[in-house]
Design an enzyme around this catalytic site. Structure first.
Site, short mmCIF file in Angstrom:
data_model
loop_
_atom_site.label_atom_id
_atom_site.label_comp_id
_atom_site.label_asym_id
_atom_site.label_seq_id
_atom_site.Cartn_x
_atom_site.Cartn_y
_atom_site.Cartn_z
N ASN A 1 0.89 -1.16 0.00
CA ASN A 1 0.00 0.00 0.00
C ASN A 1 0.92 1.21 0.00
OD1 ASN A 1 -1.77 2.08 0.46
ND2 ASN A 1 -2.29 1.48 2.55
N TRP A 2 1.03 1.84 -1.15
CA TRP A 2 2.00 2.93 -1.28
C TRP A 2 1.56 4.22 -0.58
CZ3 TRP A 2 4.09 2.95 -7.06
CH2 TRP A 2 4.98 1.88 -7.20
N LYS A 3 0.28 4.32 -0.25
CA LYS A 3 -0.25 5.55 0.35
C LYS A 3 0.05 6.73 -0.58
CE LYS A 3 0.19 3.20 4.71
NZ LYS A 3 0.35 3.25 6.16
N HIS B 1 -9.16 1.64 4.98
CA HIS B 1 -7.87 1.80 5.66
C HIS B 1 -8.05 2.74 6.85
CE1 HIS B 1 -3.71 2.77 6.52
NE2 HIS B 1 -3.41 1.65 5.90
N GLU C 1 -6.28 5.06 7.90
CA GLU C 1 -6.00 6.48 7.60
C GLU C 1 -7.22 7.13 6.97
OE1 GLU C 1 -2.41 5.70 5.42
OE2 GLU C 1 -1.45 5.10 7.30
N GLU D 1 -5.16 -4.75 10.46
CA GLU D 1 -4.13 -3.73 10.68
C GLU D 1 -4.39 -3.00 12.00
OE1 GLU D 1 -2.19 -2.58 6.66
OE2 GLU D 1 -3.78 -1.16 7.11
N GLY E 1 2.92 2.34 10.64
CA GLY E 1 3.89 3.41 10.48
C GLY E 1 4.61 3.78 11.77
N SER F 1 3.67 -2.18 10.11
CA SER F 1 5.12 -2.29 10.28
C SER F 1 5.67 -3.68 9.94
CB SER F 1 5.55 -1.88 11.70
OG SER F 1 5.19 -0.53 11.95
N GLY G 1 3.09 -1.13 4.10
CA GLY G 1 3.22 0.28 3.77
C GLY G 1 4.67 0.62 3.44
N GLY G 2 5.39 1.15 4.42
CA GLY G 2 6.76 1.64 4.22
C GLY G 2 7.68 0.68 3.47
P1 13P Z 1 3.38 0.35 7.48
O1 13P Z 1 3.83 -0.96 6.91
O2 13P Z 1 4.14 1.52 6.95
O3 13P Z 1 3.28 0.30 8.97
O4 13P Z 1 1.88 0.56 6.94
C1 13P Z 1 0.97 -0.46 7.06
C2 13P Z 1 -0.25 -0.10 6.34
O5 13P Z 1 -0.96 0.81 6.72
C3 13P Z 1 -0.58 -0.85 5.13
O6 13P Z 1 -1.86 -0.54 4.68
#
Ligand code: 13P
Length: 255
Positions: free
Chosen positions: A13-15, A99, A101, A171, A177, A217, A238-239
């Site tokens: 998930n690149w956000k 999500h 966020e 999640e 994050g 994470s 994510g990251g």
């Molecule tokens: P991180 O892997 O950066 O913690 O993000 C997880 C995430 O929100 C994937 O949707």
């Protein structure tokens, strides 16, 4: 419980990261690194403007492309929004919905998540539905109630046939994050709870075949241990999905 009956899905998930040109470069670099690694589905969920370039760059590879959200209306006066039909025509196969966020910063509720899930499925997309508790909710001992409620409402009026195109990403919000990963045992426990909800809502067979990912994470170091758990059928990353080397290590951990 037989994990081998379920499809493992490793999804990035690149956000709000990566431009169209960076997207093309990234996939050009990643494709040979993950070529032939077919024990899991490999998906990149990318910003809307990156979808078409990603699809183009991923042609002929085992990388699939997804979006990060979808609107619930077919079309109409919804300035700034994107429909399932638009995503479909651009070649997106998956879409992330609900999500944390989106829930936290953009007023997404369980009800709008449900509307989006239905619109995505009717529009021919596969859904990666996100659920997860806040830190305060974990500390209050209501994680099970929260994820069960989120799952049930998100899947209202989703048929057993449609469910085959849904996966859930557990999640925990406190792990996103933050570098603070759920322990493999915590991830396994809650992914199992979600599977139990699917069994109650649909059937034991549906639950057995249902993919539940962990996200929060997940990285090159902890992926293998998380993915070894019986109820963890993949990851939403994510990251670490923004670095080809790290993402490849996670794909390898799922082989
Ligand atoms: P991180 O892997 O950066 O913690 O993000 C997880 C995430 O929100 C994937 O949707």
């Amino acid at each position: 419980m037989n994990k081998a009956t379920r499809r493992t899905v490793i999804a990035g998930n690149w956000k709000m990261n990566m431009t169209p040109s960076q997207t093309k470069e990234f996939i050009k670099e990643l494709a040979p690194m993950v070529a032939g690694k077919d024990d899991c589905d490999i998906v990149l969920c990318v910003p809307f403007v990156d979808i078409a370039p990603a699809v183009e760059a991923a042609k002929g590879t085992n990388i699939k492309v997804g979006a990060e959200n979808v609107h619930f209306a077919k079309n109409g006066a919804y300035t700034g929004e994107i429909s399932a039909e638009m995503l479909n025509e651009c070649g997106a196969e998956y879409v992330v919905i609900g999500h944390s966020e989106r829930r936290q910063y953009f007023g997404e509720t369980n009800e709008t998540v449900n509307q989006r899930v239905k619109a995505a499925l009717e529009g021919g997309l596969k859904v990666i539905l996100c659920v997860g508790e806040l830190l305060a909710e974990r500390e209050q001992g209501i994680t099970e109630e929260i994820v069960s409620l989120q799952t049930k409402i998100a899947l209202l009026d989703v048929t057993a046939e449609q469910l085959k195109n849904v996966i859930i990403a557990y999640e925990p919000v406190w792990a996103i994050g933050t570098g603070k990963t759920a322990t493999p045992e915590q991830a396994d426990e809650v992914c199992g709870i979600i599977r139990g909800v699917i069994a109650k809502l649909y059937s034991a067979e549906a639950a057995e075949a249902f993919t539940v990912q962990y996200g929060g994470s997940m990285n090159a170091k902890n992926a293998a241990e998380l993915l070894s758990k019986v109820n963890v059928d993949g990851g939403l990353i994510g990251g670490a999905s923004l670095k080809t080397a790290d993402f490849t290590v996670i794909v390898d951990a799922a082989q």
